[in-house]
Design an enzyme around this catalytic site. Structure first.
Site, PDB file in Angstrom:
ATOM      1  N   GLY A 284      30.016 -31.935  32.571  1.00  0.00           N
ATOM      2  CA  GLY A 284      29.262 -32.485  31.443  1.00  0.00           C
ATOM      3  C   GLY A 284      28.935 -31.409  30.421  1.00  0.00           C
ATOM      4  O   GLY A 284      29.055 -31.629  29.210  1.00  0.00           O
TER       5      GLY A 284
ATOM      6  N   ASP B  60      30.156 -18.130  35.135  1.00  0.00           N
ATOM      7  CA  ASP B  60      28.754 -18.516  35.282  1.00  0.00           C
ATOM      8  C   ASP B  60      27.966 -17.821  34.169  1.00  0.00           C
ATOM      9  O   ASP B  60      28.181 -16.634  33.916  1.00  0.00           O
ATOM     10  CB  ASP B  60      28.190 -18.011  36.624  1.00  0.00           C
ATOM     11  CG  ASP B  60      28.785 -18.748  37.812  1.00  0.00           C
ATOM     12  OD1 ASP B  60      29.520 -19.733  37.586  1.00  0.00           O
ATOM     13  OD2 ASP B  60      28.524 -18.341  38.954  1.00  0.00           O
TER      14      ASP B  60
ATOM     15  N   CYS C  84       5.155 -41.826  29.507  1.00  0.00           N
ATOM     16  CA  CYS C  84       5.404 -43.128  30.150  1.00  0.00           C
ATOM     17  C   CYS C  84       4.410 -43.348  31.290  1.00  0.00           C
ATOM     18  O   CYS C  84       3.235 -43.537  31.024  1.00  0.00           O
ATOM     19  CB  CYS C  84       6.849 -43.245  30.584  1.00  0.00           C
ATOM     20  SG  CYS C  84       7.383 -44.963  30.623  1.00  0.00           S
TER      21      CYS C  84
ATOM     22  N   HIS D 173       9.738 -42.133  25.802  1.00  0.00           N
ATOM     23  CA  HIS D 173      10.316 -40.911  26.387  1.00  0.00           C
ATOM     24  C   HIS D 173      10.830 -39.982  25.296  1.00  0.00           C
ATOM     25  O   HIS D 173      12.013 -40.010  24.965  1.00  0.00           O
ATOM     26  CB  HIS D 173      11.461 -41.278  27.335  1.00  0.00           C
ATOM     27  CG  HIS D 173      11.006 -41.939  28.587  1.00  0.00           C
ATOM     28  ND1 HIS D 173      10.660 -41.228  29.708  1.00  0.00           N
ATOM     29  CD2 HIS D 173      10.815 -43.235  28.876  1.00  0.00           C
ATOM     30  CE1 HIS D 173      10.279 -42.068  30.653  1.00  0.00           C
ATOM     31  NE2 HIS D 173      10.357 -43.294  30.184  1.00  0.00           N
TER      32      HIS D 173
ATOM     33  N   GLU E  41      11.469 -36.943  25.461  1.00  0.00           N
ATOM     34  CA  GLU E  41      12.381 -35.908  25.968  1.00  0.00           C
ATOM     35  C   GLU E  41      13.844 -36.202  25.654  1.00  0.00           C
ATOM     36  O   GLU E  41      14.660 -35.293  25.578  1.00  0.00           O
ATOM     37  CB  GLU E  41      12.181 -35.706  27.474  1.00  0.00           C
ATOM     38  CG  GLU E  41      12.634 -36.840  28.398  1.00  0.00           C
ATOM     39  CD  GLU E  41      11.563 -37.912  28.632  1.00  0.00           C
ATOM     40  OE1 GLU E  41      10.660 -38.063  27.776  1.00  0.00           O
ATOM     41  OE2 GLU E  41      11.641 -38.612  29.666  1.00  0.00           O
TER      42      GLU E  41
HETATM   43  N1  GLN Z   1       6.541 -47.683  36.067  1.00  0.00           N
HETATM   44  C1  GLN Z   1       6.040 -47.730  34.740  1.00  0.00           C
HETATM   45  C2  GLN Z   1       6.516 -48.971  34.000  1.00  0.00           C
HETATM   46  O1  GLN Z   1       7.456 -49.594  34.384  1.00  0.00           O
HETATM   47  C3  GLN Z   1       6.408 -46.486  33.965  1.00  0.00           C
HETATM   48  C4  GLN Z   1       7.863 -46.379  33.691  1.00  0.00           C
HETATM   49  C5  GLN Z   1       8.303 -44.977  33.334  1.00  0.00           C
HETATM   50  O2  GLN Z   1       7.571 -44.014  33.519  1.00  0.00           O
HETATM   51  N2  GLN Z   1       9.524 -44.841  32.847  1.00  0.00           N
HETATM   52  O3  GLN Z   1       5.943 -49.327  33.003  1.00  0.00           O
END
Ligand code: GLN
Length: 534
Positions: free
Chosen positions: A18, A240, A382, A508, A510
């Site tokens: 990747g 590496d 999240c 998210h 990230e």
């Molecule tokens: N489990 C939680 C939800 O479904 C958080 C999901 C997550 O952190 N991606 O809302």
């Protein structure tokens, strides 16, 4: 016309196919070519969304809401491209559409077979990359040459190349040249045999990229060229790297892999511009501000790949602040045993990432509380935001039994609850709230300051949400709602005022961070961590 590069792997898995594919994409892009990327995975899950991170590492979410292989994260981070649903096909996805079509009568009268029906479906998936906006499409084939399950993919790319023609597509094979300690030598035989396997199914690689831990000598390269039927200049060494995976593209460029590719594809060798990348790498290697240490409190801590994009995004934010970010991965359940001062001693920030299921949740809530009470910079993502809301409800608002209905369906204070749109859904695959949605930021908040924007778009993957029934009460107690969906109904971000940096988001971030463009929320966390370090 879109031209194609097919990347296969040989000898062993985990060679970094990747990263190699992503590096090649980055180099071609830096020569002004428009590149698209795709990964073909041989397993039977329709996508990795239903797999535990222990099986497969993190599930990477694309802008258009596909749950995909984590290699797509490398593609986006290295090459700055945007992947889509077309960027990841699995055997399961291919079979499922062929079988669906068969049931609809799409092959009426015919016997449906691996060849040609499955291979045609794979070729259609590859061809779906064709576009006026794409000069070169790179397709990485998961697995290792010789695996039974990747055979249909290899047959499909063989046919594709045959139909598409020399100079329009090429095969690149990533292989291992192991160093045998006892003999004190690098060995080329495994690579020869791996190429032999490919040749047996009609694929002759044009380029051989050899992973090795010590440099190869000229005679190794000549030997590989001769026995593998590859031109000497197309045998590339991939040593590496010492410090950072972001060194890989420059190492490959030094050996002219991009020139080889462009010659083979009959494309002009435009000037390459790698200045920004080199400057970025310079900061990675020699940061001005020393080190900060961030605790990551998760439940799949033993496996680095489970939080791949989180660690990458933290490093990118380090680059943006010219500081090296050290990680302290903490297993959430460890926090249940107490000794928090010891576990967190010397950390400059605490991050609680996403997750599913109740294992580790008490530890994550403990981590949030520790960060809040000790004024340690905190970032919740999240499930991390959901834990922050639960912690605030319990310990600031006195709702002792506050919880998410994911963990306690009968909670007296369900401050996190199943989203309305999820209530009728029972199937598990691809049914979460997925992909990018807009979020409106409240002016004057840390979130708005960090983004320097009023509206943003971020990627989601969740079923539960902040229960707006509790919004007033939590706000009155000091929780700041800093981001919501444009209609104001969904709470997407929360933060605290009297704290150096306490920010959490339902999405998210990230997934959108790259080494050249760190994500503002991660940059904010690391800036706060630097200030906290003093
Ligand atoms: N489990 C939680 C939800 O479904 C958080 C999901 C997550 O952190 N991606 O809302």
């Amino acid at each position: 016309m879109t031209k194609h590069i097919f990347i296969t792997g040989g000898v062993v898995s985990s060679l970094g196919k990747g990263i190699t594919a992503a590096s090649v994409a980055m180099l071609l892009k830096s020569r002004g070519y428009r590149v698209a990327m795709q990964k073909l995975d041989p397993y039977l899950n329709v996508d990795p969304g239903t797999m535990s991170p222990y099986q497969h590492g993190e599930v990477y979410v694309t802008e258009d809401g596909a749950e995909t292989d984590l290699d797509l994260g490398h593609y986006e981070r290295f090459a700055g491209i945007t992947c889509s649903k077309a960027s990841n096909y699995t055997t399961g996805r291919i079979y499922s559409s062929v079988i669906h079509r068969e049931r609809e009568g799409g092959y009426l009268g015919g016997t449906v077979q691996v060849i040609p029906h499955i291979t045609n479906e794979i070729k259609a998936a590859i061809a779906s990359m064709h576009s006026d906006d794409v000069d070169i499409a790179i397709t990485e084939i998961g697995g290792t040459a010789g695996d039974i399950e990747s055979l249909p993919f290899l047959e499909a790319i063989r046919q594709f190349h045959h139909e598409f023609g020399e100079n329009n597509s090429l095969f690149m094979h990533l292989t291992l040249v192991p160093f045998i300690k006892a003999a004190g030598e690098l060995k080329t035989k495994p690579s020869q045999q791996s190429v032999g396997i490919l040749r047996g199914i009609g694929i002759v690689p044009h380029i051989l990229v050899c992973r090795c831990e010590i440099p190869m000598q000229e005679d190794h390269q000549q030997k590989l060229a001769l026995f593998c039927n590859v031109r000497r200049e197309n045998v590339i060494e991939e040593l590496d790297v010492k410090n950072s995976i972001y060194e890989v593209p420059l190492d490959l460029a030094r050996q002219g892999v991009d020139t080889c590719i462009l010659r083979l594809l009959n494309l002009p060798e435009r000037e390459s511009d790698l200045t920004k990348w080199k400057t970025m790498l310079e900061t990675v290697l020699h940061p001005k501000n020393g080190t900060v240490e961030i605790a990551v409190v998760g439940k799949y801590i033993a496996l680095r790949d489970a939080y791949k994009s989180i660690y990458e995004a933290l490093s990118h934010a380090g680059i943006a602040n010219s500081v090296k970010v050290k990680f302290r991965p903490l297993e959430a359940e460890e926090l249940d045993k107490g000794a928090l001062d010891e576990l967190f001693s010397g950390v400059n920030g605490i991050l609680v990432p996403g997750g599913f299921g109740d294992r580790g949740v008490p530890g994550k809530i403990t981590a949030v509380r520790y960060a809040r009470e000790h004024g340690i910079p905190f970032f919740g993502i999240c499930l991390g935001m959901q834990c922050a809301v639960i912690e605030f409800a319990r310990n600031v608002c006195g709702m002792e039994s506050a919880n998410s209905t994911e963990f306690d369906p009968r909670s007296e204070y369900p401050v996190i609850d199943l989203m309305e749109s999820q209530k009728t859904i029972t199937a598990k695959g691809g049914t979460m709230r997925l992909g990018a949605y807009p979020c409106v930021l409240r002016p004057g908040t840390r979130a708005a300051e960090a983004y320097r924007a009023g509206e943003i778009r971020e990627r989601h993957r969740h079923r539960y949400e902040f229960n707006t029934k509790y919004r007033n009460e939590l706000e009155k107690a000091g929780l700041v709602i800093s981001g919501t969906s444009p209609d104001g109904k969904l709470v997407e971000m929360v933060e605290l005022k009297d704290h150096p940096w306490f920010v959490a988001c339902q999405f998210h971030p990230e997934f959108k961070s790259t080494p050249l463009k760190a994500h503002p929320l991660f940059t904010g966390l690391i800036r706060a961590a630097l200030a906290y370090r003093g």
